[in-house]
Motif scaffolding. Structure first.
Motif, mmCIF file in Angstrom:
data_model
loop_
_atom_site.group_PDB
_atom_site.id
_atom_site.type_symbol
_atom_site.label_atom_id
_atom_site.label_comp_id
_atom_site.label_asym_id
_atom_site.label_seq_id
_atom_site.Cartn_x
_atom_site.Cartn_y
_atom_site.Cartn_z
ATOM 1 N N PHE A 150 20.035 90.145 15.358
ATOM 2 C CA PHE A 150 20.676 90.933 14.322
ATOM 3 C C PHE A 150 22.187 90.837 14.455
ATOM 4 C CE2 PHE A 150 16.620 93.011 15.245
ATOM 5 C CZ PHE A 150 16.055 93.072 13.984
ATOM 6 N N GLY A 151 22.872 90.726 13.310
ATOM 7 C CA GLY A 151 24.335 90.730 13.310
ATOM 8 C C GLY A 151 24.906 89.637 14.166
ATOM 9 N N THR A 152 25.768 90.034 15.105
ATOM 10 C CA THR A 152 26.402 89.051 15.994
ATOM 11 C C THR A 152 25.523 88.713 17.191
ATOM 12 O OG1 THR A 152 27.540 90.843 17.166
ATOM 13 C CG2 THR A 152 28.723 89.790 15.347
ATOM 14 N N LEU A 153 24.412 89.449 17.372
ATOM 15 C CA LEU A 153 23.520 89.210 18.500
ATOM 16 C C LEU A 153 22.395 88.287 18.051
ATOM 17 C CD1 LEU A 153 23.685 92.104 20.754
ATOM 18 C CD2 LEU A 153 21.781 90.605 21.191
ATOM 19 N N VAL A 154 22.676 87.000 17.956
ATOM 20 C CA VAL A 154 21.712 86.017 17.459
ATOM 21 C C VAL A 154 21.480 84.955 18.530
ATOM 22 C CG1 VAL A 154 21.236 84.279 15.703
ATOM 23 C CG2 VAL A 154 22.394 86.397 15.066
ATOM 24 N N TYR A 155 20.239 84.655 18.787
ATOM 25 C CA TYR A 155 19.865 83.625 19.753
ATOM 26 C C TYR A 155 19.109 82.515 19.043
ATOM 27 C CZ TYR A 155 20.929 86.945 23.496
ATOM 28 O OH TYR A 155 21.558 87.820 24.341
ATOM 29 N N GLN A 156 19.314 81.275 19.512
ATOM 30 C CA GLN A 156 18.506 80.171 18.998
ATOM 31 C C GLN A 156 17.272 80.032 19.867
ATOM 32 O OE1 GLN A 156 19.442 75.701 19.153
ATOM 33 N NE2 GLN A 156 19.682 76.133 16.968
ATOM 34 N N ILE A 157 16.132 80.132 19.244
ATOM 35 C CA ILE A 157 14.852 80.007 19.931
ATOM 36 C C ILE A 157 14.339 78.583 19.773
ATOM 37 C CG2 ILE A 157 12.520 80.937 20.147
ATOM 38 C CD1 ILE A 157 14.796 82.941 20.684
ATOM 39 N N GLU A 158 13.772 78.035 20.827
ATOM 40 C CA GLU A 158 13.173 76.702 20.786
ATOM 41 C C GLU A 158 11.673 76.865 21.004
ATOM 42 O OE1 GLU A 158 16.054 75.620 23.901
ATOM 43 O OE2 GLU A 158 16.389 73.805 22.716
ATOM 44 N N THR A 159 10.946 76.911 19.933
ATOM 45 C CA THR A 159 9.504 77.140 19.999
ATOM 46 C C THR A 159 8.768 75.813 20.125
ATOM 47 O OG1 THR A 159 9.676 79.132 18.638
ATOM 48 C CG2 THR A 159 7.506 78.114 18.815
ATOM 49 N N VAL A 160 8.010 75.655 21.198
ATOM 50 C CA VAL A 160 7.163 74.475 21.368
ATOM 51 C C VAL A 160 5.856 74.754 20.644
ATOM 52 C CG1 VAL A 160 6.004 72.956 23.003
ATOM 53 C CG2 VAL A 160 8.233 73.946 23.589
ATOM 54 N N CYS A 161 5.594 73.997 19.590
ATOM 55 C CA CYS A 161 4.482 74.288 18.683
ATOM 56 C C CYS A 161 3.166 73.727 19.214
ATOM 57 C CB CYS A 161 4.801 73.733 17.301
ATOM 58 S SG CYS A 161 6.440 74.246 16.706
ATOM 59 N N ASP A 162 2.080 73.994 18.486
ATOM 60 C CA ASP A 162 0.760 73.567 18.960
ATOM 61 C C ASP A 162 0.560 72.060 18.765
ATOM 62 O OD1 ASP A 162 -0.054 73.024 16.316
ATOM 63 O OD2 ASP A 162 -1.058 74.949 16.078
ATOM 64 N N SER A 163 -0.610 71.583 19.137
ATOM 65 C CA SER A 163 -0.872 70.140 19.146
ATOM 66 C C SER A 163 -1.432 69.622 17.824
ATOM 67 C CB SER A 163 -1.850 69.796 20.274
ATOM 68 O OG SER A 163 -3.078 70.492 20.093
ATOM 69 N N SER A 164 -1.415 70.458 16.780
ATOM 70 C CA SER A 164 -1.974 70.023 15.497
ATOM 71 C C SER A 164 -1.018 69.142 14.707
ATOM 72 C CB SER A 164 -2.339 71.243 14.647
ATOM 73 O OG SER A 164 -1.168 71.922 14.208
ATOM 74 N N GLY A 165 0.277 69.276 14.952
ATOM 75 C CA GLY A 165 1.280 68.584 14.154
ATOM 76 C C GLY A 165 1.711 69.382 12.944
ATOM 77 N N GLU A 166 0.883 70.331 12.536
ATOM 78 C CA GLU A 166 1.168 71.162 11.363
ATOM 79 C C GLU A 166 0.990 72.639 11.710
ATOM 80 O OE1 GLU A 166 2.421 70.256 8.551
ATOM 81 O OE2 GLU A 166 2.174 68.070 8.541
ATOM 82 N N ASP A 167 1.594 73.058 12.799
ATOM 83 C CA ASP A 167 1.500 74.438 13.263
ATOM 84 C C ASP A 167 2.030 75.387 12.178
ATOM 85 O OD1 ASP A 167 1.679 76.904 14.527
ATOM 86 O OD2 ASP A 167 2.324 76.041 16.436
#
Length: 354
Positions: free
Chosen positions: A262-279
């Motif tokens: 929120f606001g100035t408190l923003v983080y970039q998340i790196e989500t490792v997705c599932d093995s379907s290719g179309e998570d």
């Protein structure tokens, strides 16, 4: 008080996500088994950015403005330019990675809007050789297989291995360059028996159907597709969920970069997705409506440094040395080119002082 508790929970979730998603230890060598390595991604994205440079002299000698930082010390083997198809790629050795790096240029920014519009209407139209039911996008397939790029890449890989031994190979690219990188990684594995090949792409479009995605993921399992926020290109060509066997389908594994906070408190998340290719919980959970998200990855500018499509600048010494075919496509090889360039520069300096 309730809002403070909510904000605290969000911060904790962000920190946990960052710890889970990232590989924080910097290593001198990157082993293939890792699904995702944050540090490696921030290195390869710089190679994917550098291949866009239009000054071929600076790119070939690795002195361009994008040839610093985490890619410093890279040794170019060959720079391949297909003038007819407006394609560019290079092969070299990154000693800190202990790897051969292959990078493909993506679509130039001046034509990206037309290219994106075209992808809305593209149909699967090319049977992939060696496997039943697998179909791919003809344009992406041809860009790698039916131009001067492929023979230049294969020649350079052979030269690099003769010089440095059986190094692992890392193939990368952004946008259409990512599509070509995927076909290159598969080509090296299927047709040349290269087992230690790793592919990492950024903002890559879909390139085949579900049968092709399955075939690809079995043969090139160490592949990562990084997608950024609402980048529209990974959503193209469209995925029609009512026709899963007949539509375009991504291969795994996606890593989705997205912001949380929120606001100035923003983080970039790196989500490792599932093995379907179309998570459905990753980039498919948002609309793909941003070109801006397509042109920046990890804070690195992607795209060409020149407004004119296919603009090239090259020192006459390199132009004279390059191997050129009848169509004007050419390859710059390391052997002799740098020494020729050095001699000409020294000659220019002497003429200036005399």
């Amino acid at each position: 008080m309730e809002r403070r508790r909510l904000l605290a929970c969000v911060i904790v979730i962000c920190l946990i996500s960052l710890c889970v998603a990232r590989e924080l230890n910097v290593k001198s060598k990157y082993a293939l088994p890792a699904i995702y390595n944050h540090t490696l991604a921030t290195i390869l994205v710089e190679y994917s950015s550098a291949v866009y440079m239009s000054d071929l002299t600076e790119l070939f000698t690795w002195t361009c403005e994008r040839c610093n930082g985490l890619t410093k010390g890279f040794e170019m083997i060959e720079l391949i330019v297909d003038v007819q198809a407006c394609l560019q790629a290079f092969v070299g050795v990154a000693k800190d990675l202990d790897a051969i790096v292959i990078a493909f240029r993506g679509t130039q920014e001046s034509s990206i809007q037309n290219w994106i519009e075209d992808l809305y209407w593209k149909q699967l139209d090319c049977n992939y050789p060696g496997t039943s039911d697998a179909m791919v996008h003809h344009g992406f397939y041809s860009a790698y297989h039916n131009t001067t790029v492929r023979p230049g890449i294969l020649s350079a890989v052979k030269s690099a291995r003769e010089l440095y031994g059986d190094l692992q190979i890392m193939v990368t690219g952004h946008s259409m360059g990512g599509a070509m990188a995927a076909f290159c990684g598969l080509d090296l594995r299927v047709n040349f028996g290269v087992h230690n090949v790793q592919v990492m792409t950024f903002g890559q479009p879909r390139i085949g159907n579900a049968a092709f995605a399955t075939y690809y993921s079995k043969l090139v399992p160490f592949t990562t597709r990084v997608t950024n926020e609402h980048d529209m290109v990974p959503h193209l060509p469209p995925y029609f969920y009512l026709f899963p066997g007949k539509t375009y389908h991504h291969f795994p594994r996606e890593v989705w970069l997205h912001n949380l906070g929120f606001g100035t408190l923003v983080y970039q998340i790196e989500t490792v997705c599932d093995s379907s290719g179309e998570d459905p919980t990753c980039s498919r959970s948002v609309s793909g409506n941003s070109i801006a998200d397509h042109l920046t990855y990890y804070g690195v500018e992607m795209g060409c440094d020149a407004e004119v499509a296919c603009k090239m600048v090259m020192h006459p010494a390199l132009a004279a040395y390059s191997k050129t075919d009848e169509a004007g496509n050419f390859v710059l090889s390391r052997d002799g080119a740098i020494s020729v360039l050095r001699i000409n520069r020294e000659s220019d300096a002497q003429s200036t002082t005399s």
